[in-house]
Design a protein around this motif. Structure first.
Motif, PDB file in Angstrom:
ATOM      1  N   LEU A  22       0.814  -1.215   0.000  1.00  0.00           N
ATOM      2  CA  LEU A  22       0.000   0.000   0.000  1.00  0.00           C
ATOM      3  C   LEU A  22       0.850   1.267   0.000  1.00  0.00           C
ATOM      4  CD1 LEU A  22      -2.659   1.537   0.242  1.00  0.00           C
ATOM      5  CD2 LEU A  22      -2.551   1.178   2.725  1.00  0.00           C
ATOM      6  N   SER A  23       1.824   1.353   0.898  1.00  0.00           N
ATOM      7  CA  SER A  23       2.634   2.573   0.999  1.00  0.00           C
ATOM      8  C   SER A  23       3.377   2.866  -0.293  1.00  0.00           C
ATOM      9  CB  SER A  23       3.633   2.448   2.154  1.00  0.00           C
ATOM     10  OG  SER A  23       2.963   2.323   3.384  1.00  0.00           O
ATOM     11  N   LEU A  45      -0.428   9.622  -4.227  1.00  0.00           N
ATOM     12  CA  LEU A  45      -1.641   9.735  -3.416  1.00  0.00           C
ATOM     13  C   LEU A  45      -1.301   9.530  -1.946  1.00  0.00           C
ATOM     14  CD1 LEU A  45      -3.964   7.445  -5.583  1.00  0.00           C
ATOM     15  CD2 LEU A  45      -3.924   9.953  -5.608  1.00  0.00           C
ATOM     16  N   ASP A  46      -2.157  10.041  -1.055  1.00  0.00           N
ATOM     17  CA  ASP A  46      -1.991   9.697   0.351  1.00  0.00           C
ATOM     18  C   ASP A  46      -2.514   8.279   0.567  1.00  0.00           C
ATOM     19  OD1 ASP A  46      -4.927   9.844   1.426  1.00  0.00           O
ATOM     20  OD2 ASP A  46      -4.653  11.708   0.315  1.00  0.00           O
ATOM     21  N   LYS A  47      -2.085   7.649   1.649  1.00  0.00           N
ATOM     22  CA  LYS A  47      -2.425   6.245   1.884  1.00  0.00           C
ATOM     23  C   LYS A  47      -3.932   6.038   2.025  1.00  0.00           C
ATOM     24  CE  LYS A  47      -0.017   3.686   4.637  1.00  0.00           C
ATOM     25  NZ  LYS A  47       0.754   3.191   5.805  1.00  0.00           N
ATOM     26  N   ARG A  92      -0.096  -9.205   2.371  1.00  0.00           N
ATOM     27  CA  ARG A  92      -1.002  -8.058   2.334  1.00  0.00           C
ATOM     28  C   ARG A  92      -0.646  -7.089   1.197  1.00  0.00           C
ATOM     29  NH1 ARG A  92      -5.224  -9.662   4.123  1.00  0.00           N
ATOM     30  NH2 ARG A  92      -5.995  -7.547   4.564  1.00  0.00           N
ATOM     31  N   ARG A  93       0.186  -7.548   0.281  1.00  0.00           N
ATOM     32  CA  ARG A  93       0.508  -6.738  -0.880  1.00  0.00           C
ATOM     33  C   ARG A  93      -0.590  -6.899  -1.922  1.00  0.00           C
ATOM     34  NH1 ARG A  93       5.988  -5.299  -1.253  1.00  0.00           N
ATOM     35  NH2 ARG A  93       6.077  -5.634  -3.495  1.00  0.00           N
TER      36      ARG A  93
END
Length: 258
Positions: free
Chosen positions: A23-24, A32-34, A57-58
């Motif tokens: 996600l990061s 974008l922000d998380k 969790r990727r």
């Protein structure tokens, strides 16, 4: 950028070399922000366009994209029809051959047959090729509608290497030569050390749907080799065009003069 545009942009960051992204990192790549990235990913996941690997969790591309691709292929069987002839051309030339389809102002690489040689050019499926810096792009422009050509010159021509043509006059000289002989030739215009030959694949209206290209290390190509590859690419692209449209395209003469 619209919400839809941001969501699609997230999908475009996945590649063969990076099929799973956290996600990061994905948020960083997309600018974008998380929180926004997570919200968009959840929306994409609802439609099975994105899925999350349970342990890491990727994120990775989802099976919903395969369903859409199958539906499109059933209606427009570009890759399925062309793949055997792409393979034959790779065997004939001993070099990497790639197939591109025109989409949104650029050429999208949709199929690749890599050379069996240790010293070869590597091309990735999904790679987007500009029209002015590649043999594929020049071949496409050489047989395109005039308005398609004009639209492309409405934006700056980026330099990818010191050899990239970045002026309209130079590009149009290459385009006119490709239109005359039926194939294009480019040396190091997009990637240093790479020589390419390309020919257009035509639709039923006589304008290109995409291109077929032979990519070789520049050290392995002289004028004789380039002409041999060009004739082979023309013949293969004409066969693909005929199979796709039912029209008899002949490779023995230039497809269109400009």
């Amino acid at each position: 950028m619209s919400t839809v545009g941001k969501a699609v942009a997230l999908l475009e960051h996945f590649t063969l070399k990076e099929p799973e992204i956290g996600l990061s990192e994905l948020a960083r790549k997309a600018g974008l922000d998380k929180a926004t990235a997570r919200r968009l990913l959840m929306a994409l996941a609802e439609h099975r366009l994105i899925e999350q690997e349970p342990q890491s969790r990727r994120y990775r591309l989802g099976a919903g994209l395969s369903r859409l691709a199958r539906m499109r292929d059933a209606h427009l069987p570009f890759v399925r029809v062309a793949a055997p002839m792409v393979r034959d051309l790779a065997l004939e030339t001993g070099e990497t051959v790639h197939l591109c389809e025109f989409s949104a102002g650029a050429l999208l690489t949709v199929h690749v047959e890599l050379s069996a040689r240790a010293n070869r050019v590597n091309v990735d499926v999904g790679q987007v090729l500009p029209l002015h810096g590649t043999a594929s792009g020049i071949a496409f422009l050489a047989f395109s509608r005039p308005e398609t050509v004009e639209a492309y010159f409405g934006k700056p021509l980026a330099a990818f290497t010191p050899h990239t043509m970045t002026t309209r006059d130079k590009v149009m000289t290459a385009v006119q030569l490709a239109a005359t002989r039926g194939y294009s030739r480019s040396a190091q215009g997009y990637e240093e050390g790479v020589h390419s030959i390309a020919a257009p694949i035509l639709g039923s209206d006589g304008f290109p749907l995409g291109t077929l290209a032979v990519a070789s290390p520049v050290s392995r190509v002289d004028d004789t080799t380039a002409d041999r590859q060009g004739q082979a690419a023309r013949q293969a692209s004409a066969r693909i065009s005929t199979h796709l449209t039912g029209e008899q395209w002949h490779a023995s003469v230039p497809l269109r003069q400009r």
